[in-house]
Write an enzyme that holds these catalytic residues in place. Structure first.
Site, short mmCIF file in Angstrom:
data_model
loop_
_atom_site.label_atom_id
_atom_site.label_comp_id
_atom_site.label_asym_id
_atom_site.label_seq_id
_atom_site.Cartn_x
_atom_site.Cartn_y
_atom_site.Cartn_z
N LEU A 8 54.87 40.86 55.84
CA LEU A 8 55.98 40.34 56.29
C LEU A 8 57.02 39.99 55.30
O LEU A 8 56.44 39.81 53.90
CB LEU A 8 55.35 38.79 56.88
CG LEU A 8 54.58 38.73 58.15
CD1 LEU A 8 54.17 37.14 58.57
CD2 LEU A 8 55.32 39.36 59.26
N GLY B 50 38.85 43.42 57.84
CA GLY B 50 39.87 43.65 56.42
C GLY B 50 40.91 42.76 56.36
O GLY B 50 41.74 42.99 55.62
N ASP C 2 43.03 31.09 48.56
CA ASP C 2 43.82 32.30 48.74
C ASP C 2 45.29 31.57 49.31
O ASP C 2 46.48 32.07 48.90
CB ASP C 2 43.29 33.10 49.82
CG ASP C 2 44.25 34.36 49.79
OD1 ASP C 2 44.37 35.04 48.66
OD2 ASP C 2 44.82 34.64 51.05
N LYS D 148 48.96 31.32 47.56
CA LYS D 148 50.48 31.74 48.21
C LYS D 148 51.37 30.84 48.15
O LYS D 148 52.41 31.09 47.98
CB LYS D 148 49.95 32.26 49.65
CG LYS D 148 49.32 33.49 49.85
CD LYS D 148 48.43 33.60 51.33
CE LYS D 148 47.69 35.08 51.24
NZ LYS D 148 47.22 35.42 52.38
N GLY E 246 45.23 42.24 57.08
CA GLY E 246 45.00 43.65 57.59
C GLY E 246 45.63 44.67 56.56
O GLY E 246 46.62 44.61 56.17
N1 NAI Z 1 43.62 42.54 53.29
C1 NAI Z 1 44.64 42.13 53.39
O1 NAI Z 1 45.04 41.69 54.49
C2 NAI Z 1 45.47 41.84 52.12
C3 NAI Z 1 44.98 42.00 51.07
N2 NAI Z 1 45.75 41.72 49.72
C4 NAI Z 1 45.34 42.02 48.61
O2 NAI Z 1 44.89 43.20 48.42
C5 NAI Z 1 43.91 43.53 47.25
C6 NAI Z 1 42.95 44.57 47.89
O3 NAI Z 1 42.10 44.22 49.12
P1 NAI Z 1 41.26 45.34 49.50
O4 NAI Z 1 41.84 46.43 49.84
O5 NAI Z 1 40.80 44.62 50.80
O6 NAI Z 1 40.02 45.11 48.56
P2 NAI Z 1 39.00 46.15 48.40
O7 NAI Z 1 37.79 45.38 47.80
O8 NAI Z 1 38.64 47.17 49.59
O9 NAI Z 1 39.57 47.22 47.34
C7 NAI Z 1 39.67 46.82 46.08
C8 NAI Z 1 39.61 48.10 45.21
O10 NAI Z 1 40.08 47.80 43.88
C9 NAI Z 1 39.05 48.62 42.89
N3 NAI Z 1 38.78 47.85 41.77
C10 NAI Z 1 38.40 46.43 41.33
N4 NAI Z 1 38.46 46.30 40.01
C11 NAI Z 1 39.03 47.33 39.58
C12 NAI Z 1 39.40 47.71 38.30
N5 NAI Z 1 38.94 46.89 37.41
N6 NAI Z 1 39.97 48.88 37.90
C13 NAI Z 1 40.24 49.67 38.99
N7 NAI Z 1 40.04 49.29 40.31
C14 NAI Z 1 39.28 48.22 40.46
C15 NAI Z 1 37.66 48.63 43.93
O11 NAI Z 1 36.94 49.59 43.45
C16 NAI Z 1 38.34 48.80 45.36
O12 NAI Z 1 38.53 50.28 45.40
C17 NAI Z 1 43.48 42.19 47.15
O13 NAI Z 1 44.03 41.76 45.96
C18 NAI Z 1 43.97 41.43 48.39
O14 NAI Z 1 44.24 40.13 47.80
C19 NAI Z 1 47.02 41.32 50.07
C20 NAI Z 1 47.42 41.15 51.15
C21 NAI Z 1 46.78 41.28 52.62
N1 LIG Z 2 43.06 37.24 52.65
C1 LIG Z 2 44.40 37.08 53.07
C2 LIG Z 2 45.03 38.39 53.34
C3 LIG Z 2 45.69 38.61 52.13
O1 LIG Z 2 46.59 38.20 51.53
C4 LIG Z 2 44.43 36.58 54.37
O2 LIG Z 2 43.49 36.26 55.30
O3 LIG Z 2 45.51 36.01 54.87
#
Ligand code: NAI
Ligand SMILES: N[C@@H](CC=O)C(=O)O
Length: 823
Positions: free
Chosen positions: A621, A672, A686, A690, A805
């Protein structure tokens, strides 16, 4: 009549000589031609090597001689490979072999002589070097003859007469022109073949014409007989818009003026050596550069004037290994004669100056010379100005090395304003530091001295700016390829061609890393097989990845953080300091201590590199972007009320008497919506991060510890040592979570985890929201943000939609990347 000159690669193998022969047969159908050939590729160097070895009493010269033998023998065998089946061909083959053996025996005697007397005079050197062209021209002439081509052989030494300045002889044009005219007027063969580079002195000694000698031979002949055209056949399809080894998109320039060609060749385009083509310039004879290996390619035509509607910028060139020397001091101001003494000293030392600039304050004179001459130049200049240096009138000369010159070139630049503006703003945007600038009054060449490590980036950026019809390449380096990262790569893969076609944005993923491995590729990672490539990559390291990105030094580089890791967040500053933009969905940097957040903002401005983190709040968003627009346009944020957790909204929307808290939390994790560690969501951290980010973006210097947080988890859940233990507490404490639901249901309320910012204070916590409230009907994993501002005091500005998501988050990251591309 046309004159064709073929360089070393063109006559470097039997295969290429066969191509040359087809070109000659084709061209001689329309007009008589004179053909000048260089030595077989690499032979001139080998001749010199053998002579130097012999002169130094090193018997290795015999090996080099043998290599010269076998290279020519290989060419002859290739040209006469079918001679066993044809009597006449066999005879020609044997005759040629005998002739070449004879010449090579002569060469051997000469080398043995050099070995014996232990001396290599310039005169002997010319005699020795003349063997290269003599051998190649003999081979080609006899091959043409054996194929019944109407060809005559003329030794250029009988036409081109010089002084006795061995190794770089000066042509006597009076005698030479008459010789050439007499010969060609009386010759009727369709083709005349001549060795290039060689000549004879008025006393009959063998001389050579120096660097680019074969081009010179061809140009002298063309000018003497007023030829219709001089063709230079080489192994590239003309002069390129820039160095094709550094810029993949470089393309041959179809048309150039003589002056443009001279400027471009001065600046690194190796296909033409200006002094050698001066005779044809005077006669205005067109020069065409063609590719022997691709004769159909248009090549480059060089004439006096090019099309009036052509592009103002014709090419971008570079000269490597430049040193910049600065003579400065107050004692120079208003005092004539400093420049004279400086440049006289350099001239006496035979040091060539490539670029000069002097500021109008007259306080300093800068000039660029070859790196190799820098030490010598400093010594002689400091000696000449020793007296003034002692009196502190001027400083000892300052020397900076490891520099290069880049130059934008075109005759018509002077009729266009803004070319230098575009050049320097493009370099500036890409953080290329300019050490000195020079532009002549002709405005045909704008040159800049830059660090050698920036050359590739500078040439690519300028080429993109001036030649690539506004296609902007963005080089992405992605860290973290989990849920969100994987979707982003998919989205980029899917949208790449659409963006290029419709928005002229070319997205390239040049680096990928997870916590185990990393891969970096200048050409871009193949997005069909990225997982395999990453799997086979080198061991991941944050510093190692940064070093790769810095070393590649690509324009428009963007580091994308899709981890939840604090070490990754702590490295953003190092990227920004190298003008590499940062896009992050990791919230740690913006919600950590405020000094770091402020420092990143300052670095972003200082180094002209974007720092974007739209996905930190509301995933895809446009929350932060909208807030920034309100603030920058002068609005004041009074209150923010929001539901900012997609996962908590999903959980409380699905949790009821029929489900268990454990099951819905598990489901949110599997879909996710949660953080990699779901405790970060459930504990309220979290959401706190924000709202803190929104408060900071509204201009309030808050820390996370300033926030009031009303936690709804049990103590056991809060203290769980691992995610697994945390989930166990949810099962154990189901009754407690059911009681939360029941209490809300009894009041006809919905449970929502709400964030509020008001009057400089922020708080988060679980609330029972009554019917009729804008939060009451918030569905699924949606977020809602209500901004009450000075301009929206009663009815808030509302942003609402899916706030978690992998897909929507990836699209939020994508939007930040496009923001950078559009900047
Ligand atoms: N899932 C959601 O709806 C949202 C997620 N986010 C943010 O997105 C980020 C990622 O979330 P996901 O993809 O769900 O997590 P995930 O756990 O699926 O992926 C994280 C990735 O980061 C890598 N990683 C961790 N430490 C590392 C390092 N030191 N060097 C290189 N790679 C490293 C891991 O190997 C993995 O591939 C988080 O910070 C989360 O807060 C933000 C907004 C929405
Ligand atoms: N984990 C957060 C998504 C990433 O910012 C949420 O649930 O809103």
């Amino acid at each position: 009549m046309k004159i064709l000159k073929f360089g070393g690669t063109s006559v470097g193998s039997a295969e290429n000589i066969n191509k040359v022969i087809s070109i000659l047969e084709q061209q001689s159908k329309d007009t008589n031609i004179a053909v000048v050939v260089s030595a077989v590729g690499g032979i001139t160097d080998k001749l010199l090597e053998a002579a130097n070895l012999a002169c130094n009493k090193d018997l290795e010269y015999k090996q080099t001689y043998n290599a010269i033998w076998s290279q020519h023998s290989k060419v002859i065998e290739g040209l006469f490979e079918n001679s066993d089946h044809d009597k006449n061909l066999k005879k020609s083959h044997e005759a040629l072999y005998d002739l070449i053996s004879e010449k090579l025996n002569e060469l051997k005697s000469l080398l043995d002589g050099i070995y014996l007397i232990n001396e290599l005079s310039p005169k002997t050197k010319d005699k020795l070097l003349s063997f290269g062209e003599a051998l190649s021209s003999t081979i080609i002439y006899h091959t043409l003859k054996s194929r019944q081509v109407d060809v005559a052989y003329k030794n250029a030494q009988e036409l081109i007469v010089t002084d006795s300045n061995f190794n770089n002889a000066i042509v006597n044009f009076e005698i030479t022109n008459i010789n050439i005219q007499l010969y060609f007027n009386s010759n009727s063969n369709a083709i005349v073949l001549l060795p290039g580079f060689v000549s004879k002195s008025v006393h009959g000694e063998i001389t050579t014409l120096g660097r680019g000698g074969s081009d010179y031979t061809a140009a002298i002949i063309a000018a003497a007989i007023d030829a219709d055209e001089l063709q230079i056949w080489t192994d590239v399809s003309g002069m390129y818009t820039t160095n094709p080894k550094l810029v993949k998109q470089a393309a041959p320039i179809v048309e150039l003026s003589y002056q443009e060609a001279v400027e471009l060749s001065h600046f690194g385009a190796k296909v033409l050596y200006p002094p050698t083509v001066m005779p044809v310039l005077k006669k205005k004879i067109p020069i065409v550069i063609k590719n022997t290996l691709d004769p159909e390619a248009l090549g480059t035509t060089i004439t006096e004037n090019t099309q009036p509607n052509g592009s103002p910028v014709k090419g971008i060139s570079n000269i490597e290994n430049i040193a910049l020397l600065t003579l400065q001091g107050n004692g120079m101001v208003g005092v004539p004669g400093f420049g004279k003494r400086l440049f006289e000293t350099l001239a006496q030392e035979k040091i060539n100056i490539v670029l000069i600039t002097q500021s109008s304050s007259e306080h300093s004179i800068c000039f660029g010379i070859s790196d190799n001459d820098a030490k010598r130049a400093k010594e002689v200049i400091d000696t000449v100005f020793e007296y003034e240096i002692q009196l502190l009138k001027i400083d000892p000369i300052i020397v900076e090395t490891d520099l290069s010159i880049i130059a934008v070139i075109g005759d018509k630049m002077k009729n266009h304003q803004g070319i230098s503006g575009k050049m320097f703003s493009t370099l500036g945007k890409n953080n290329v530091n300019i050490r000195a600038i020079a532009q002549g009054a002709s405005e045909r060449n704008i040159s800049a001295i830059i660090h050698k490590n920036d050359v590739k980036k500078a040439l690519n950026s300028l080429h993109e700016q001036f030649f690539e019809i506004k296609t902007k390449q963005i080089n992405l380096f992605i860290t973290g390829v989990g849920n969100v990262g994987e979707r982003l790569i998919e989205q980029i893969h899917q949208q790449k061609s659409y963006l290029k076609e419709n928005f002229k944005i070319s997205l390239k993923i040049a680096g990928l890393s997870n916590s185990r491995t990393m891969v970096v590729n200048d050409d871009g990672i193949n997005l069909k097989h990225w997982k395999q490539q990453l799997e086979n990559g080198e061991k991941a390291s944050l510093k190692g990845f940064l070093n790769h990105v810095k070393k590649l030094n690509l324009r428009n580089s963007v580091f994308v953080d899709i981890t939840a890791n604090d070490a990754v967040a702590n490295i953003y500053g190092d990227y920004l300091k190298h003008s590499i933009s940062v896009v992050a969905c990791n919230k740690i940097a913006c919600s950590g201590n405020i000094e770091y957040y402020n420092e990143l903002k300052i670095l972003s401005r200082q180094y002209n590199a974007a720092f974007l983190f739209e996905t930190n709040v509301g995933a895809g968003l446009p929350v932060i972007d909208t807030l920034n627009h309100l603030v920058t346009s002068g609005d004041k944020i009074n209150t923010i009320q929001a539901v900012l957790s997609g996962s908590l909204n999903f959980i409380f929307n699905n949790f009821n008497a029929e489900t268990t808290f454990y099951d819905v939390v598990k489901q949110a994790q599997e879909e996710g919506y949660t953080e990699p560690d779901p405790r970060i969501d459930l504990s309220g951290i979290d959401v706190a991060r924000k709202v803190l980010i929104l408060a900071r973006e509204s201009g309030h210097a808050l820390e996370l510890s300033d926030l009031e947080s009303d936690n709804f988890l049990t103590n056991d859940a809060m203290e769980a040592a691992s995610v697994e233990d945390f989930f166990k507490t949810l099962i154990k404490d189901e009754t407690y979570y059911q009681s939360l639901f029941k209490s809300a249901e009894d009041k006809n309320c919905q449970l929502k985890f709400v964030a509020e910012f008001n009057n400089g204070k922020a708080k988060v916590g679980l609330q029972e929201i009554p019917e009729g409230h804008p939060f009451y009907n918030l569905k699924g994993k949606d977020n809602i943000v209500m901004f009450y501002t000075q301009r929206y005091p009663e009815q808030p500005m509302i942003i609402k939609g899916a706030g978690a998501g992998a897909d929507v988050t990836a699209s939020g990251l994508f939007a930040d990347i496009i923001r950078i591309a559009n900047n």
